[in-house]
Design a protein around this motif. Structure first.
Motif, PDB file in Angstrom:
ATOM      1  N   ARG A   1      -2.992  -2.139   7.575  1.00  7.83           N
ATOM      2  CA  ARG A   1      -2.810  -3.416   8.284  1.00  7.83           C
ATOM      3  C   ARG A   1      -4.099  -3.970   8.879  1.00  7.83           C
ATOM      4  O   ARG A   1      -4.092  -5.030   9.499  1.00  7.83           O
ATOM      5  CB  ARG A   1      -1.737  -3.244   9.380  1.00  7.83           C
TER       6      ARG A   1
ATOM      7  N   ARG B   1      -3.611  -2.057  -1.839  1.00  5.02           N
ATOM      8  CA  ARG B   1      -3.997  -0.748  -2.384  1.00  5.02           C
ATOM      9  C   ARG B   1      -5.275  -0.873  -3.208  1.00  5.02           C
ATOM     10  O   ARG B   1      -6.206  -0.080  -3.060  1.00  5.02           O
ATOM     11  CB  ARG B   1      -2.859  -0.178  -3.245  1.00  5.02           C
TER      12      ARG B   1
ATOM     13  N   ARG C   1       2.525   6.701   2.166  1.00  6.81           N
ATOM     14  CA  ARG C   1       3.027   5.644   1.281  1.00  6.81           C
ATOM     15  C   ARG C   1       1.965   5.228   0.268  1.00  6.81           C
ATOM     16  O   ARG C   1       0.763   5.271   0.532  1.00  6.81           O
ATOM     17  CB  ARG C   1       3.488   4.378   2.025  1.00  6.81           C
TER      18      ARG C   1
HETATM   19  N1  FDM Z   1       6.251  -1.348   2.099  1.00  5.70           N
HETATM   20  C1  FDM Z   1       5.208  -0.518   2.081  1.00  5.70           C
HETATM   21  C2  FDM Z   1       6.485  -2.244   1.058  1.00  5.70           C
HETATM   22  O1  FDM Z   1       7.439  -3.014   1.085  1.00  5.70           O
HETATM   23  N2  FDM Z   1       5.631  -2.274   0.001  1.00  5.70           N
HETATM   24  C3  FDM Z   1       4.554  -1.446  -0.063  1.00  5.70           C
HETATM   25  O2  FDM Z   1       3.788  -1.474  -1.045  1.00  5.70           O
HETATM   26  C4  FDM Z   1       4.319  -0.526   1.024  1.00  5.70           C
HETATM   27  C5  FDM Z   1       3.141   0.389   1.004  1.00  5.70           C
HETATM   28  O3  FDM Z   1       6.395  -1.764   4.392  1.00  5.70           O
HETATM   29  F1  FDM Z   1       9.214  -0.839   5.302  1.00  5.70           F
HETATM   30  C6  FDM Z   1       7.154  -1.370   3.268  1.00  5.70           C
HETATM   31  C7  FDM Z   1       7.756  -0.057   3.647  1.00  5.70           C
HETATM   32  C8  FDM Z   1       7.990  -0.217   5.128  1.00  5.70           C
HETATM   33  C9  FDM Z   1       6.935  -1.187   5.575  1.00  5.70           C
HETATM   34  O4  FDM Z   1       5.594   0.684   6.189  1.00  5.70           O
HETATM   35  C10 FDM Z   1       5.834  -0.633   6.433  1.00  5.70           C
HETATM   36  P1  FDM Z   1       5.393   1.699   7.448  1.00  5.70           P
HETATM   37  O5  FDM Z   1       5.213   3.015   6.773  1.00  5.70           O
HETATM   38  O6  FDM Z   1       6.658   1.626   8.240  1.00  5.70           O
HETATM   39  O7  FDM Z   1       4.191   1.201   8.183  1.00  5.70           O
END
Ligand code: FDM
Ligand code: MG
Length: 212
Positions: free
Chosen positions: A48, A79, A100
């Motif tokens: 972020r 990414r 993730r």
């Molecule tokens: N998320 C995360 C996505 O929708 N697409 C993506 O490529 C990634 C990496 O973002 F709900 C969603 C999954 C989750 C949100 O993730 C933020 P964290 O782990 O809660 O910060």
């Protein structure tokens, strides 16, 4: 590319629905690497902090709206912008642990109406492929009893169920499904021993490309 004498780092991804303990296990693995003198770096997606990541953050917090395809591509771009750093670290012998990755990208978008997995995978095709993916599996009802979901977009039981279904389709031989309901130290021990066994096999091999 040239691999250093000590071999390359390993690329590990943690995946799963919310409240499965991904961040905890990520941190425990990073700490284990550090205390044993291994070079390690920790990434979380979405990152972020970048310009792209700031738009994603605002979207997740419901402060802005983005078209579903467009935000999918932003997650992927978030990414790709980290790839030069990740590949350099890996080539220089530093292991990279990711909270993730592209599987989240596909699972969360394909859970939306009107999206298919093939379309969702395409923008992430060619990313560095994790040597191993730990999928922390938790039933939605158990996830919900752990702590109530927060206020971010996607933190709803019905949507998480749909996400879990897509993850099931994405599983491959490089995945280890971990029962996330157990004690966190027990889970860590299992993850640690899997990583130790894997390490020597991948050290002198080339990093693969995802979905190619
Ligand atoms: N998320 C995360 C996505 O929708 N697409 C993506 O490529 C990634 C990496 O973002 F709900 C969603 C999954 C989750 C949100 O993730 C933020 P964290 O782990 O809660 O910060
Ligand atoms: Mg979250």
């Amino acid at each position: 590319s040239l691999l250093s004498r000590k071999g390359r780092g390993i690329l590990v991804a943690f995946e799963g629905c919310d409240r499965g303990g991904k961040s905890t296990q990520c941190k425990m693995l990073v700490d284990y690497f550090k205390t044993t003198g291994r070079d390690v770096a920790h990434f979380s997606f979405p990152d972020r902090t970048t310009i792209i990541g700031q738009s994603i953050d605002s979207y997740l917090q419901g402060k802005s709206e983005l078209e579903d395809h467009a935000v999918h591509l932003l997650f992927s771009a978030n990414r790709w912008e980290a790839v030069p750093k990740i590949t350099q670290l890996i080539e220089r012998g530093t292991s990279v642990i990711m909270d993730r990755y592209a599987f989240s990208g596909v699972a969360f978008t394909a859970a939306k109406k009107g999206f298919d997995v093939t379309w969702c995978k395409y923008p992430d095709r060619g990313l560095p492929c994790p040597d191993i993916v730990f999928y922390l599996e938790i039933a939605t009802k158990d996830a919900m009893s752990r702590a109530s979901f927060g206020n971010e977009r996607y933190e709803k039981a019905e949507f998480q169920e749909r996400v879990a279904k897509v993850y099931k389709e994405l599983k491959s031989d490089d995945w280890r499904v971990v029962d996330a309901l157990r004690d966190m130290n027990e889970i860590h021990e299992e993850i640690k021993s899997t990583v130790i066994k894997l390490e020597d096999n991948v050290k002198y091999s080339e990093l693969k490309n995802l979905w190619t």
